[in-house]
Design an enzyme around this catalytic site. Sequence first.
Site, PDB file in Angstrom:
ATOM      1  N   ILE A  19       0.824  -1.204   0.000  1.00  0.00           N
ATOM      2  CA  ILE A  19       0.000   0.000   0.000  1.00  0.00           C
ATOM      3  C   ILE A  19       0.860   1.257   0.000  1.00  0.00           C
ATOM      4  CG2 ILE A  19      -1.697   1.332   1.321  1.00  0.00           C
ATOM      5  CD1 ILE A  19      -2.708  -1.390   2.419  1.00  0.00           C
ATOM      6  N   VAL A  61      11.232   1.948  11.481  1.00  0.00           N
ATOM      7  CA  VAL A  61      10.507   2.986  12.222  1.00  0.00           C
ATOM      8  C   VAL A  61      10.471   2.723  13.717  1.00  0.00           C
ATOM      9  CG1 VAL A  61       9.066   3.656  10.266  1.00  0.00           C
ATOM     10  CG2 VAL A  61       8.267   1.869  11.838  1.00  0.00           C
ATOM     11  N   ASN A  87       2.434   4.699   7.466  1.00  0.00           N
ATOM     12  CA  ASN A  87       1.938   3.484   6.824  1.00  0.00           C
ATOM     13  C   ASN A  87       2.634   2.216   7.317  1.00  0.00           C
ATOM     14  OD1 ASN A  87       0.697   1.903   4.414  1.00  0.00           O
ATOM     15  ND2 ASN A  87       2.897   1.626   4.154  1.00  0.00           N
ATOM     16  N   SER A 140      -6.998   0.311  10.618  1.00  0.00           N
ATOM     17  CA  SER A 140      -7.578  -0.929  10.107  1.00  0.00           C
ATOM     18  C   SER A 140      -9.002  -1.027  10.648  1.00  0.00           C
ATOM     19  CB  SER A 140      -6.743  -2.122  10.599  1.00  0.00           C
ATOM     20  OG  SER A 140      -7.425  -3.347  10.433  1.00  0.00           O
ATOM     21  N   TYR A 153      -1.842  -7.126  16.913  1.00  0.00           N
ATOM     22  CA  TYR A 153      -2.263  -6.270  15.796  1.00  0.00           C
ATOM     23  C   TYR A 153      -3.467  -5.435  16.194  1.00  0.00           C
ATOM     24  CZ  TYR A 153      -3.735  -4.944  11.079  1.00  0.00           C
ATOM     25  OH  TYR A 153      -4.105  -4.233   9.952  1.00  0.00           O
ATOM     26  N   VAL A 186      -7.301  -5.817   2.430  1.00  0.00           N
ATOM     27  CA  VAL A 186      -6.856  -5.238   1.167  1.00  0.00           C
ATOM     28  C   VAL A 186      -6.355  -6.342   0.247  1.00  0.00           C
ATOM     29  CG1 VAL A 186      -5.308  -3.572   0.081  1.00  0.00           C
ATOM     30  CG2 VAL A 186      -6.208  -3.139   2.387  1.00  0.00           C
TER      31      VAL A 186
END
Length: 267
Positions: A19, A61, A87, A140, A153, A186
């Site tokens: 993405i 990150v 992202n 999400s 998650y 997705v």
Amino acid sequence: MAKEIKEMRIAVTGAASGIGSVIANELSSLGARVAICDKNAERVQAFTADHEDIFTSVGNVSNETDVIDFFSNVEAKLGGLDALINNAGIAGPTTNLEEFNFADWQETISVNLNGAFLCSKEAIPMLRASGGGSIINIGSTSSFFGTPLRSAYSATKWALIGLTKTWAMEYGHENIRVNAICPGSVNGPRIERVINKEADERDTDPSVVKEAYLNQTSMQTFIDPEEIVGMVKYLLSPIAQKVSGQAIAIDGHTESLSQVRIPREDS
């Protein structure tokens, strides 16, 4: 006056594939000056070869030093920052709580949550210097529902909404907007991996899990990366200059993320 995308300097994390790469490519094609980072050096190298106009950097990150270096380079290469798109993220393990490895929990929290924190922390002074700007967190549908077998998650995606609303309140008076885009499943390799992992965990065929995922939404469909890009472009545009603190779902209307029900054999 709010800037058009073609006038912007934009950083996108976790963007050498998936993405993020679609977002970065589209924003660059619209004239924005774009910088990306990704922890996968091979993917960064491949992305760089195909996108000479986009500044690329290898970095994790969840590592503060990497994040500081990335934003220092963004300042040097782009001359400032108008928008950050958080992202970068990982799916984390698919398993129940009792079998969850703590190291896996920590890694998921570190990348998905600490990463957004560290990047946003570095971005804020740069956005302020630009007279305001935008942060977009990629959440999400797991930001709104419990997600069986995806404890880490789910925890990170719920937390992102809290951060989105908190930062919108902290920095709105400085013309810094913070929003979250919350996609459903997705289309692409990542959701296929998630489906296969859950099928293994539940000892069933992946087609059963995929059908259950599709049936969780009113429109019974997965979404495409381009639909996320469309929302990114809206949130960055002048027409959205009063939109902040929002968590916007793109998911075909998720009704629930209930467990996949596997029929029990007669005992």
